[in-house]
Write a protein that holds these residues in place. Sequence first.
Motif, PDB file in Angstrom:
ATOM      1  N   LYS A  37       0.848  -1.203   0.000  1.00 44.96           N
ATOM      2  CA  LYS A  37       0.000   0.000   0.000  1.00 44.96           C
ATOM      3  C   LYS A  37       0.879   1.248   0.000  1.00 44.96           C
ATOM      4  N   ARG A  69       2.273   1.760  -3.445  1.00 42.25           N
ATOM      5  CA  ARG A  69       1.239   2.300  -4.336  1.00 42.25           C
ATOM      6  C   ARG A  69       1.035   3.787  -4.091  1.00 42.25           C
ATOM      7  N   ASN A  70       0.987   4.184  -2.817  1.00 43.27           N
ATOM      8  CA  ASN A  70       0.808   5.603  -2.474  1.00 43.27           C
ATOM      9  C   ASN A  70       1.986   6.442  -2.970  1.00 43.27           C
TER      10      ASN A  70
END
Length: 86
Positions: free
Chosen positions: A7, A10-11
Amino acid sequence: AVTGGSKLSRNMAETGRDLTKRGLKVGVIVVDKVSEATSAVVHNVSELGESFGDLVAEAKADLAQERSNTSNGSAVEKVTEVTVEG
């Protein structure tokens, strides 16, 4: 831990993409403005060149006329001083 890392990656990727896109937008705007300014300068220089060319042609025509008048016995005014102010 693996899910959190994915995550985060991805950020970070999305943030990097957004920053890159913003930078590209600024670049496009700058290129457009520079292009507009360059076009205006080229246009003005072109007009100035044409005007100067016209003046040179007129001066040559005047000289030719004065030379013609001189050969016909007419008096010609002699230019002794030229002042150019910008």
